[in-house]
Design an enzyme around this catalytic site. Sequence first.
Site, short mmCIF file in Angstrom:
data_model
loop_
_atom_site.label_atom_id
_atom_site.label_comp_id
_atom_site.label_asym_id
_atom_site.label_seq_id
_atom_site.Cartn_x
_atom_site.Cartn_y
_atom_site.Cartn_z
N LYS A 42 63.43 64.83 -9.39
CA LYS A 42 62.03 65.62 -9.74
C LYS A 42 61.76 66.07 -10.99
O LYS A 42 62.59 67.42 -11.52
CB LYS A 42 62.21 66.23 -8.62
CG LYS A 42 61.08 66.68 -8.23
CD LYS A 42 60.28 68.45 -9.20
CE LYS A 42 58.65 68.31 -8.74
NZ LYS A 42 58.32 69.29 -9.42
N GLY A 45 56.00 69.14 -13.59
CA GLY A 45 54.62 69.36 -14.33
C GLY A 45 54.76 70.24 -15.66
O GLY A 45 55.22 69.84 -16.93
N GLY A 77 51.01 69.64 -12.17
CA GLY A 77 50.68 71.09 -11.50
C GLY A 77 49.61 71.80 -12.42
O GLY A 77 48.97 71.78 -12.50
N ASP A 197 58.14 69.16 -5.04
CA ASP A 197 58.99 69.54 -4.43
C ASP A 197 59.80 68.76 -3.21
O ASP A 197 61.32 67.88 -2.85
CB ASP A 197 59.49 70.71 -4.87
CG ASP A 197 59.76 71.44 -5.59
OD1 ASP A 197 59.21 70.39 -7.53
OD2 ASP A 197 59.40 72.71 -5.96
N LYS A 256 61.61 76.10 -4.63
CA LYS A 256 63.04 75.44 -5.51
C LYS A 256 64.08 74.57 -4.27
O LYS A 256 64.89 73.65 -3.95
CB LYS A 256 63.09 74.96 -6.97
CG LYS A 256 61.42 74.04 -7.29
CD LYS A 256 61.96 74.05 -9.67
CE LYS A 256 60.66 73.43 -9.76
NZ LYS A 256 59.71 73.32 -9.35
#
Length: 302
Positions: A42, A45, A77, A197, A256
Amino acid sequence: MTALASPASLAKSQLTPTSTAEILVEALPYIQEFAGKSVVVKLGGAAIDPESDRALAQDVLLLRSVGVRCVLVHGGGPQVDAMLRRVGKQPEFRDGLRVTDAETLEIVRMVLVGKINRDLVATINGEAGAEPVALGVSGEDAGLLRVTQRDASLGFVGDVTEVRAQHLLKLLDGGMVPVVSTIGADENGQPFNVNADEAAKAIAIAMGAEKIVYLTAAPGLLEDAKDETSLVPRLTAAELRERIAHDSVGGGMIPKLTACLDAVEGGVPYAHIIDGRVPHALLIELLTRHGIGTMIRQEANW
């Protein structure tokens, strides 16, 4: 895993032929262990920029060449915030989630699917050369991410209820590198904004991935948020749960860490939070003894 040197000292380090060979030999058992297995990466941004993306593309392609099956899941984001402000719209959040009205949803889709996803795909394929392998996928495509609305007060914000992992597995079986933008859809085809996430965690669990790796703009979990040398290299799920329950971690890291905990408790053997600003952080974490971030697993049999 103990932390490596700082990003600055890593950049200054010089490798001799002998030390290069030692690194390759060190990587061999990890390559053997993870060949044929899937890793969900993942990319947040805040960790997205052209140079970091290029290094990540090289990491993913190298891992693919030794049999590690990578799926990239990206957020965006900061990029969405910037676009909202460009059109005169102020970003709004509630409990850490973006309030997403119809206009905001269109901008989120445009930025995630139309810009960030395409740029990542182009970067990976550019590094791949004559054999382009990256393929962009939206969670809307073929019902990959089925969602329901979280809360009407948040607008078009969805929680993942189903991942059609077979679509990603087919792409991996065909030698592709899926790059997933986190827009989901409900049973009527209505798109929803999905926290990246959470989407990555759901994808990793549904795929039966060996690892989930969160690339962030932080070194990992720190004992002292102001001291980057205070990295916590390893945690069990029980230890992490206790830290979250006792509010002993910074608020910005909680989503996270919670996603990592959910992933591990959902059957993913390893979850990692690493610094995506460090060149080739993914390779350092997966293919070296020392690693570079924080690793979480169910039990303490390190």
